[in-house]
Design a protein around this motif. Structure first.
Motif, PDB file in Angstrom:
ATOM      1  N   GLY A 201       2.036 -12.323  15.476  1.00  0.00           N
ATOM      2  CA  GLY A 201       1.489 -11.728  16.688  1.00  0.00           C
ATOM      3  C   GLY A 201      -0.014 -11.653  16.812  1.00  0.00           C
ATOM      4  N   GLY A 202      -0.756 -11.748  15.735  1.00  0.00           N
ATOM      5  CA  GLY A 202      -2.203 -11.645  15.849  1.00  0.00           C
ATOM      6  C   GLY A 202      -2.874 -11.465  14.514  1.00  0.00           C
ATOM      7  N   PRO A 203      -4.153 -11.082  14.523  1.00  0.00           N
ATOM      8  CA  PRO A 203      -4.923 -10.962  13.285  1.00  0.00           C
ATOM      9  C   PRO A 203      -4.304 -10.009  12.258  1.00  0.00           C
ATOM     10  CG  PRO A 203      -6.383 -10.837  15.178  1.00  0.00           C
ATOM     11  CD  PRO A 203      -4.979 -10.823  15.704  1.00  0.00           C
ATOM     12  N   THR A 204      -3.757  -8.917  12.724  1.00  0.00           N
ATOM     13  CA  THR A 204      -3.148  -7.957  11.798  1.00  0.00           C
ATOM     14  C   THR A 204      -2.028  -8.600  10.999  1.00  0.00           C
ATOM     15  OG1 THR A 204      -3.719  -6.130  13.264  1.00  0.00           O
ATOM     16  CG2 THR A 204      -1.992  -5.712  11.642  1.00  0.00           C
ATOM     17  N   ASP A 205      -1.225  -9.422  11.646  1.00  0.00           N
ATOM     18  CA  ASP A 205      -0.104 -10.068  10.965  1.00  0.00           C
ATOM     19  C   ASP A 205      -0.570 -11.090   9.935  1.00  0.00           C
ATOM     20  OD1 ASP A 205       1.685  -8.551  12.423  1.00  0.00           O
ATOM     21  OD2 ASP A 205       1.959 -10.086  13.956  1.00  0.00           O
ATOM     22  N   ILE A 206      -1.640 -11.824  10.240  1.00  0.00           N
ATOM     23  CA  ILE A 206      -2.170 -12.807   9.277  1.00  0.00           C
ATOM     24  C   ILE A 206      -2.718 -12.095   8.054  1.00  0.00           C
ATOM     25  CG2 ILE A 206      -4.101 -14.412   8.876  1.00  0.00           C
ATOM     26  CD1 ILE A 206      -1.885 -15.830  10.175  1.00  0.00           C
ATOM     27  N   VAL A 207      -3.491 -11.028   8.263  1.00  0.00           N
ATOM     28  CA  VAL A 207      -4.063 -10.289   7.140  1.00  0.00           C
ATOM     29  C   VAL A 207      -2.951  -9.638   6.311  1.00  0.00           C
ATOM     30  CG1 VAL A 207      -5.576  -8.369   6.501  1.00  0.00           C
ATOM     31  CG2 VAL A 207      -6.289  -9.989   8.267  1.00  0.00           C
ATOM     32  N   ALA A 208      -1.930  -9.126   6.960  1.00  0.00           N
ATOM     33  CA  ALA A 208      -0.788  -8.545   6.234  1.00  0.00           C
ATOM     34  C   ALA A 208      -0.055  -9.615   5.428  1.00  0.00           C
ATOM     35  CB  ALA A 208       0.166  -7.862   7.213  1.00  0.00           C
ATOM     36  N   LEU A 209       0.099 -10.800   6.006  1.00  0.00           N
ATOM     37  CA  LEU A 209       0.735 -11.903   5.281  1.00  0.00           C
ATOM     38  C   LEU A 209      -0.089 -12.268   4.053  1.00  0.00           C
ATOM     39  CD1 LEU A 209       2.904 -14.125   5.020  1.00  0.00           C
ATOM     40  CD2 LEU A 209       1.444 -15.538   6.485  1.00  0.00           C
ATOM     41  N   ALA A 210      -1.397 -12.356   4.204  1.00  0.00           N
ATOM     42  CA  ALA A 210      -2.276 -12.672   3.074  1.00  0.00           C
ATOM     43  C   ALA A 210      -2.133 -11.613   1.977  1.00  0.00           C
ATOM     44  CB  ALA A 210      -3.720 -12.777   3.538  1.00  0.00           C
ATOM     45  N   ALA A 211      -2.072 -10.344   2.354  1.00  0.00           N
ATOM     46  CA  ALA A 211      -1.916  -9.266   1.379  1.00  0.00           C
ATOM     47  C   ALA A 211      -0.572  -9.372   0.662  1.00  0.00           C
ATOM     48  CB  ALA A 211      -2.054  -7.912   2.065  1.00  0.00           C
ATOM     49  N   THR A 212       0.476  -9.689   1.402  1.00  0.00           N
ATOM     50  CA  THR A 212       1.804  -9.831   0.804  1.00  0.00           C
ATOM     51  C   THR A 212       1.833 -10.995  -0.178  1.00  0.00           C
ATOM     52  OG1 THR A 212       2.856  -8.896   2.758  1.00  0.00           O
ATOM     53  CG2 THR A 212       4.246 -10.240   1.323  1.00  0.00           C
ATOM     54  N   ILE A 213       1.264 -12.123   0.211  1.00  0.00           N
ATOM     55  CA  ILE A 213       1.231 -13.291  -0.668  1.00  0.00           C
ATOM     56  C   ILE A 213       0.410 -12.979  -1.913  1.00  0.00           C
ATOM     57  CG2 ILE A 213       0.346 -15.650  -0.901  1.00  0.00           C
ATOM     58  CD1 ILE A 213       1.183 -16.076   2.048  1.00  0.00           C
ATOM     59  N   GLN A 214      -0.731 -12.335  -1.734  1.00  0.00           N
ATOM     60  CA  GLN A 214      -1.584 -11.976  -2.866  1.00  0.00           C
ATOM     61  C   GLN A 214      -0.842 -11.030  -3.810  1.00  0.00           C
ATOM     62  OE1 GLN A 214      -5.122  -9.653  -2.017  1.00  0.00           O
ATOM     63  NE2 GLN A 214      -6.270 -10.937  -3.444  1.00  0.00           N
ATOM     64  N   HIS A 215      -0.168 -10.036  -3.267  1.00  0.00           N
ATOM     65  CA  HIS A 215       0.594  -9.099  -4.097  1.00  0.00           C
ATOM     66  C   HIS A 215       1.696  -9.834  -4.858  1.00  0.00           C
ATOM     67  CE1 HIS A 215       2.597  -5.466  -5.398  1.00  0.00           C
ATOM     68  NE2 HIS A 215       3.719  -5.969  -4.920  1.00  0.00           N
ATOM     69  N   HIS A 216       2.419 -10.693  -4.170  1.00  0.00           N
ATOM     70  CA  HIS A 216       3.504 -11.450  -4.807  1.00  0.00           C
ATOM     71  C   HIS A 216       2.962 -12.339  -5.924  1.00  0.00           C
ATOM     72  CE1 HIS A 216       7.252 -13.593  -5.283  1.00  0.00           C
ATOM     73  NE2 HIS A 216       6.585 -14.729  -5.167  1.00  0.00           N
ATOM     74  N   THR A 217       1.855 -13.011  -5.641  1.00  0.00           N
ATOM     75  CA  THR A 217       1.253 -13.905  -6.638  1.00  0.00           C
ATOM     76  C   THR A 217       0.827 -13.121  -7.872  1.00  0.00           C
ATOM     77  OG1 THR A 217       0.483 -15.381  -4.904  1.00  0.00           O
ATOM     78  CG2 THR A 217      -0.610 -15.571  -7.022  1.00  0.00           C
ATOM     79  N   ARG A 218       0.265 -11.963  -7.671  1.00  0.00           N
ATOM     80  CA  ARG A 218      -0.214 -11.163  -8.809  1.00  0.00           C
ATOM     81  C   ARG A 218       0.911 -10.520  -9.593  1.00  0.00           C
ATOM     82  NH1 ARG A 218      -5.833  -8.342  -6.900  1.00  0.00           N
ATOM     83  NH2 ARG A 218      -6.973 -10.291  -6.737  1.00  0.00           N
ATOM     84  N   THR A 219       2.028 -10.196  -8.952  1.00  0.00           N
ATOM     85  CA  THR A 219       3.118  -9.568  -9.675  1.00  0.00           C
ATOM     86  C   THR A 219       4.008 -10.590 -10.374  1.00  0.00           C
ATOM     87  OG1 THR A 219       4.468  -9.437  -7.666  1.00  0.00           O
ATOM     88  CG2 THR A 219       3.182  -7.494  -8.255  1.00  0.00           C
ATOM     89  N   VAL A 220       4.105 -11.784  -9.809  1.00  0.00           N
ATOM     90  CA  VAL A 220       4.924 -12.826 -10.425  1.00  0.00           C
ATOM     91  C   VAL A 220       4.155 -13.522 -11.534  1.00  0.00           C
ATOM     92  CG1 VAL A 220       6.036 -15.057 -10.003  1.00  0.00           C
ATOM     93  CG2 VAL A 220       6.312 -13.208  -8.365  1.00  0.00           C
ATOM     94  N   ARG A 221       2.860 -13.715 -11.334  1.00  0.00           N
ATOM     95  CA  ARG A 221       2.020 -14.445 -12.269  1.00  0.00           C
ATOM     96  C   ARG A 221       0.813 -13.584 -12.617  1.00  0.00           C
ATOM     97  NH1 ARG A 221      -0.341 -19.911 -10.052  1.00  0.00           N
ATOM     98  NH2 ARG A 221      -0.861 -18.343  -8.561  1.00  0.00           N
ATOM     99  N   PRO A 222       0.977 -12.562 -13.455  1.00  0.00           N
ATOM    100  CA  PRO A 222      -0.166 -11.700 -13.749  1.00  0.00           C
ATOM    101  C   PRO A 222      -1.284 -12.479 -14.454  1.00  0.00           C
ATOM    102  CG  PRO A 222       1.698 -11.120 -15.131  1.00  0.00           C
ATOM    103  CD  PRO A 222       2.163 -12.188 -14.174  1.00  0.00           C
ATOM    104  N   GLU A 223      -2.507 -12.072 -14.159  1.00  0.00           N
ATOM    105  CA  GLU A 223      -3.658 -12.743 -14.764  1.00  0.00           C
ATOM    106  C   GLU A 223      -3.697 -12.459 -16.260  1.00  0.00           C
ATOM    107  OE1 GLU A 223      -7.391 -12.054 -12.819  1.00  0.00           O
ATOM    108  OE2 GLU A 223      -6.363 -11.755 -10.906  1.00  0.00           O
ATOM    109  N   ILE A 224      -4.164 -13.436 -17.006  1.00  0.00           N
ATOM    110  CA  ILE A 224      -4.366 -13.248 -18.442  1.00  0.00           C
ATOM    111  C   ILE A 224      -5.692 -12.538 -18.632  1.00  0.00           C
ATOM    112  CG2 ILE A 224      -4.694 -14.427 -20.644  1.00  0.00           C
ATOM    113  CD1 ILE A 224      -2.977 -16.694 -19.505  1.00  0.00           C
ATOM    114  N   ARG A 225      -5.665 -11.481 -19.374  1.00  0.00           N
ATOM    115  CA  ARG A 225      -6.904 -10.708 -19.573  1.00  0.00           C
ATOM    116  C   ARG A 225      -7.420 -10.869 -20.962  1.00  0.00           C
ATOM    117  NH1 ARG A 225      -7.197  -7.222 -14.987  1.00  0.00           N
ATOM    118  NH2 ARG A 225      -5.202  -7.223 -14.007  1.00  0.00           N
TER     119      ARG A 225
END
Length: 78
Positions: free
Chosen positions: A54-78
């Motif tokens: 629907g608009g900018p809010t949905d794109i930013v929410a999608l980016a946040a969801t993808i980022q969260h999923h990426t970080r929880t599935v593939r945690p960074e090596i510290r």
């Protein structure tokens, strides 16, 4: 997990466009196109269905969801 602070304003079209570019460049989406109705048409895979956001809010929410999923599935090596 520390909760994210709430935004004080709605995302702008420029912010949404920047996030869409990042998602496509990083190959997390196949395509993200802003159409004249201010909706976004996105596609996860070349042969996948086109979804309408629907608009900018949905794109930013999608980016946040993808980022969260990426970080929880593939945690960074510290």
């Amino acid at each position: 997990m520390v909760p994210r602070p709430h935004r004080s304003s709605e995302p702008t079209a420029a912010e949404a466009s920047a996030w869409a570019d990042v998602l496509v460049h990083r190959r997390l989406l196949h395509a993200a196109v802003l159409v004249p109705t201010d909706q976004w048409h996105i596609q996860d895979r070349p042969d996948g269905p086109v979804r309408i956001l629907g608009g900018p809010t949905d794109i930013v929410a999608l980016a946040a969801t993808i980022q969260h999923h990426t970080r929880t599935v593939r945690p960074e090596i510290r």
